[in-house]
Motif scaffolding. Structure first.
Motif, PDB file in Angstrom:
ATOM      1  N   UNK A  42      45.169  45.432  49.188  1.00 48.61           N
ATOM      2  CA  UNK A  42      43.859  45.121  48.648  1.00 48.61           C
ATOM      3  C   UNK A  42      43.880  44.901  47.153  1.00 48.61           C
ATOM      4  N   UNK A  43      44.923  44.244  46.661  1.00 52.90           N
ATOM      5  CA  UNK A  43      45.088  44.040  45.223  1.00 52.90           C
ATOM      6  C   UNK A  43      45.061  42.561  44.864  1.00 52.90           C
ATOM      7  N   UNK A  44      44.464  42.254  43.711  1.00 53.56           N
ATOM      8  CA  UNK A  44      44.630  40.966  43.055  1.00 53.56           C
ATOM      9  C   UNK A  44      45.550  41.178  41.860  1.00 53.56           C
ATOM     10  N   UNK A  45      46.592  40.360  41.765  1.00 51.22           N
ATOM     11  CA  UNK A  45      47.551  40.439  40.666  1.00 51.22           C
ATOM     12  C   UNK A  45      47.304  39.308  39.680  1.00 51.22           C
ATOM     13  N   UNK A  46      47.532  39.599  38.408  1.00 46.58           N
ATOM     14  CA  UNK A  46      47.433  38.592  37.341  1.00 46.58           C
ATOM     15  C   UNK A  46      48.664  38.719  36.452  1.00 46.58           C
ATOM     16  N   UNK A  47      49.351  37.595  36.259  1.00 40.83           N
ATOM     17  CA  UNK A  47      50.530  37.574  35.389  1.00 40.83           C
ATOM     18  C   UNK A  47      50.307  36.521  34.318  1.00 40.83           C
ATOM     19  N   UNK A  48      50.137  36.976  33.075  1.00 40.09           N
ATOM     20  CA  UNK A  48      49.898  36.071  31.950  1.00 40.09           C
ATOM     21  C   UNK A  48      51.226  35.611  31.379  1.00 40.09           C
ATOM     22  N   UNK A  49      51.430  34.303  31.319  1.00 39.45           N
ATOM     23  CA  UNK A  49      52.774  33.804  30.992  1.00 39.45           C
ATOM     24  C   UNK A  49      53.116  33.967  29.518  1.00 39.45           C
ATOM     25  N   UNK A  50      52.120  34.024  28.631  1.00 38.81           N
ATOM     26  CA  UNK A  50      52.429  34.084  27.201  1.00 38.81           C
ATOM     27  C   UNK A  50      52.982  35.436  26.777  1.00 38.81           C
ATOM     28  N   UNK A  51      52.404  36.511  27.305  1.00 41.94           N
ATOM     29  CA  UNK A  51      52.889  37.841  26.931  1.00 41.94           C
ATOM     30  C   UNK A  51      53.558  38.577  28.085  1.00 41.94           C
ATOM     31  N   UNK A  52      53.659  37.900  29.251  1.00 44.58           N
ATOM     32  CA  UNK A  52      54.292  38.462  30.436  1.00 44.58           C
ATOM     33  C   UNK A  52      53.621  39.760  30.881  1.00 44.58           C
ATOM     34  N   UNK A  53      52.339  39.875  30.601  1.00 45.44           N
ATOM     35  CA  UNK A  53      51.583  41.043  31.049  1.00 45.44           C
ATOM     36  C   UNK A  53      51.253  40.904  32.531  1.00 45.44           C
ATOM     37  N   UNK A  54      51.441  41.977  33.264  1.00 46.06           N
ATOM     38  CA  UNK A  54      51.201  41.985  34.709  1.00 46.06           C
ATOM     39  C   UNK A  54      50.119  43.028  35.004  1.00 46.06           C
ATOM     40  N   UNK A  55      48.940  42.547  35.379  1.00 47.43           N
ATOM     41  CA  UNK A  55      47.823  43.426  35.700  1.00 47.43           C
ATOM     42  C   UNK A  55      47.574  43.420  37.202  1.00 47.43           C
ATOM     43  N   UNK A  56      47.014  44.533  37.689  1.00 43.93           N
ATOM     44  CA  UNK A  56      46.610  44.629  39.077  1.00 43.93           C
ATOM     45  C   UNK A  56      45.167  45.124  39.133  1.00 43.93           C
ATOM     46  N   UNK A  57      44.377  44.476  39.980  1.00 38.35           N
ATOM     47  CA  UNK A  57      43.002  44.883  40.209  1.00 38.35           C
ATOM     48  C   UNK A  57      42.920  45.382  41.655  1.00 38.35           C
ATOM     49  N   UNK A  58      42.620  46.647  41.814  1.00 33.30           N
ATOM     50  CA  UNK A  58      42.553  47.206  43.164  1.00 33.30           C
ATOM     51  C   UNK A  58      41.146  47.063  43.717  1.00 33.30           C
ATOM     52  N   UNK A  59      41.027  46.436  44.857  1.00 34.80           N
ATOM     53  CA  UNK A  59      39.747  46.188  45.496  1.00 34.80           C
ATOM     54  C   UNK A  59      39.477  47.236  46.570  1.00 34.80           C
ATOM     55  N   UNK A  60      38.213  47.387  46.975  1.00 36.52           N
ATOM     56  CA  UNK A  60      37.884  48.459  47.932  1.00 36.52           C
ATOM     57  C   UNK A  60      38.246  48.147  49.381  1.00 36.52           C
ATOM     58  N   UNK A  61      38.578  46.893  49.665  1.00 36.70           N
ATOM     59  CA  UNK A  61      38.943  46.504  51.025  1.00 36.70           C
ATOM     60  C   UNK A  61      40.146  45.576  50.965  1.00 36.70           C
ATOM     61  N   UNK A  62      40.774  45.380  52.108  1.00 37.11           N
ATOM     62  CA  UNK A  62      41.828  44.378  52.163  1.00 37.11           C
ATOM     63  C   UNK A  62      41.225  43.000  51.892  1.00 37.11           C
ATOM     64  N   UNK A  63      42.027  42.149  51.301  1.00 36.62           N
ATOM     65  CA  UNK A  63      41.546  40.830  50.875  1.00 36.62           C
ATOM     66  C   UNK A  63      42.369  39.754  51.545  1.00 36.62           C
ATOM     67  N   UNK A  64      41.688  38.765  52.115  1.00 38.92           N
ATOM     68  CA  UNK A  64      42.391  37.653  52.749  1.00 38.92           C
ATOM     69  C   UNK A  64      42.662  36.513  51.792  1.00 38.92           C
ATOM     70  N   UNK A  65      41.735  36.270  50.853  1.00 42.93           N
ATOM     71  CA  UNK A  65      41.874  35.181  49.888  1.00 42.93           C
ATOM     72  C   UNK A  65      40.734  35.286  48.882  1.00 42.93           C
ATOM     73  N   UNK A  66      40.879  34.525  47.787  1.00 44.38           N
ATOM     74  CA  UNK A  66      39.819  34.508  46.780  1.00 44.38           C
ATOM     75  C   UNK A  66      39.900  33.207  45.999  1.00 44.38           C
ATOM     76  N   UNK A  67      38.861  32.962  45.191  1.00 45.96           N
ATOM     77  CA  UNK A  67      38.843  31.794  44.313  1.00 45.96           C
ATOM     78  C   UNK A  67      38.036  32.136  43.069  1.00 45.96           C
ATOM     79  N   UNK A  68      38.305  31.411  42.011  1.00 48.27           N
ATOM     80  CA  UNK A  68      37.560  31.588  40.771  1.00 48.27           C
ATOM     81  C   UNK A  68      36.217  30.877  40.862  1.00 48.27           C
ATOM     82  N   UNK A  69      35.272  31.337  40.063  1.00 50.27           N
ATOM     83  CA  UNK A  69      33.947  30.739  40.029  1.00 50.27           C
ATOM     84  C   UNK A  69      33.813  29.815  38.829  1.00 50.27           C
ATOM     85  N   UNK A  70      33.061  28.754  39.016  1.00 42.53           N
ATOM     86  CA  UNK A  70      32.819  27.808  37.923  1.00 42.53           C
ATOM     87  C   UNK A  70      31.674  28.300  37.043  1.00 42.53           C
ATOM     88  N   UNK A  71      31.880  28.218  35.724  1.00 42.19           N
ATOM     89  CA  UNK A  71      30.803  28.493  34.768  1.00 42.19           C
ATOM     90  C   UNK A  71      30.165  29.861  34.970  1.00 42.19           C
TER      91      UNK A  71
END
Length: 305
Positions: A42-71
């Protein structure tokens, strides 16, 4: 003839994530970051290429997929949680449920999802635990008002959603049936028509996540076959990349110049011997492509977000 090197370049980086079930690779050009999920954790991972920072966001349920929102707030995303569609804020953890169309179907969960070129979010379900002989998954679209539309059922494991560069063709896989299909897609009416069998895989190979490059060739992660393949628009394999993991699970083309092939993988259900033979399983692999560029996914244009 299948070529192993004409456009597929070298492995340039491995992101050590050791996911149980890595999926849903996405490139975010403004964040200059690679995102992906671990379904089982149930995690979303983010890896920023400039500083190689690796973050994890733990969600309350298992996740099948996601997308970013516009504006919208950059920390808010649309998510196909295992039980339905919701808006989720990565920092505050606030959930706003949109709908749960299969809440009463015990044993089903949402799986692969992606936005079409119009910014509508699509995701399908899979039969994870069978309770009845007639149990099946379905494919859904969430429109700009947050309403869901069911398209078809008779799916075992919904996967591989992606669209041609102009958005007029939709690809969709049923992994358990070893089939990838294509449909004509009307971007005005959002209707699907003229279903055709695009490609099939061998019995030990399961078509998983997909993307399309600027030339209209479709890339598919082939679970169980250590590989990512590139299909031409006629459904013929023109290139094959062997990765150091048994279960490639999703692909994206991103990076600063949109010429990196990003591959997620899985460790789930691998035997002790397979884990010894393929210790990098569960990591994210980045390959430098030659003469191939990708298309940035359209953000979800959800008006009520």
């Amino acid at each position: 003839m299948i070529s192993l090197s004409s456009c597929i370049g070298e492995l340039i980086q491995v992101i050590p994530s050791q996911n149980q079930l890595g999926e849903n690779a996405l490139w975010h050009p403004q964040h200059r970051a690679i995102y992906w999920i671990d379904i089982m954790a149930g995690d979303i991972h983010k890896y920023t290429i400039d500083d190689q920072a690796h973050q994890q966001y733990h969600l309350p349920y298992r996740i099948g997929s996601f997308a970013f929102l516009a504006d919208q707030n950059e920390h808010q995303v649309i998510v196909a949680f295992e039980q339905g569609f919701a808006l989720y804020h990565l920092e505050t953890h606030a959930i706003a449920w949109l709908n749960q169309p299969e809440a009463t179907l015990l044993g089903n969960r949402f799986n692969d999802g992606r936005t079409d070129r119009c910014g509508h979010f699509w995701a399908g379900t899979m039969v994870e635990t069978r309770h009845t002989p007639e149990q099946q998954g379905s494919l859904y679209r969430v429109d700009h008002l947050g309403q869901y539309h069911k398209y078809f059922s008779d799916i075992m494991i919904s996967n591989g959603l992606c669209w041609s560069p102009d958005g007029s063709i939709m690809y969709h896989a049923d992994s358990e049936r070893h089939c990838i299909y294509q449909y004509n897609y009307c971007q005005q009416s959002h209707a699907l028509s003229q279903k055709q069998l695009f490609a099939t895989t061998e019995n030990h190979v399961f078509p998983d996540g997909s993307t399309v490059d600027t030339d209209g060739f479709m890339w598919n992660a082939q679970w169980g076959d250590h590989s990512v393949v590139r299909y031409n628009p006629d459904g013929k394999i023109v290139e094959k990349l062997v990765v150091p993991a048994v279960q490639p699970s999703s692909v994206a083309i991103g990076g600063p110049n949109l010429d990196w092939l990003i591959v997620t993988t899985s460790r789930i259900e691998l035997s002790p011997q397979q884990l010894l033979d393929y210790p990098l399983s569960g990591n994210v692999f980045i390959y430098q492509l030659n003469n191939v560029t990708g298309i940035v996914d359209t953000p979800c244009g959800l008006l009520k977000a």
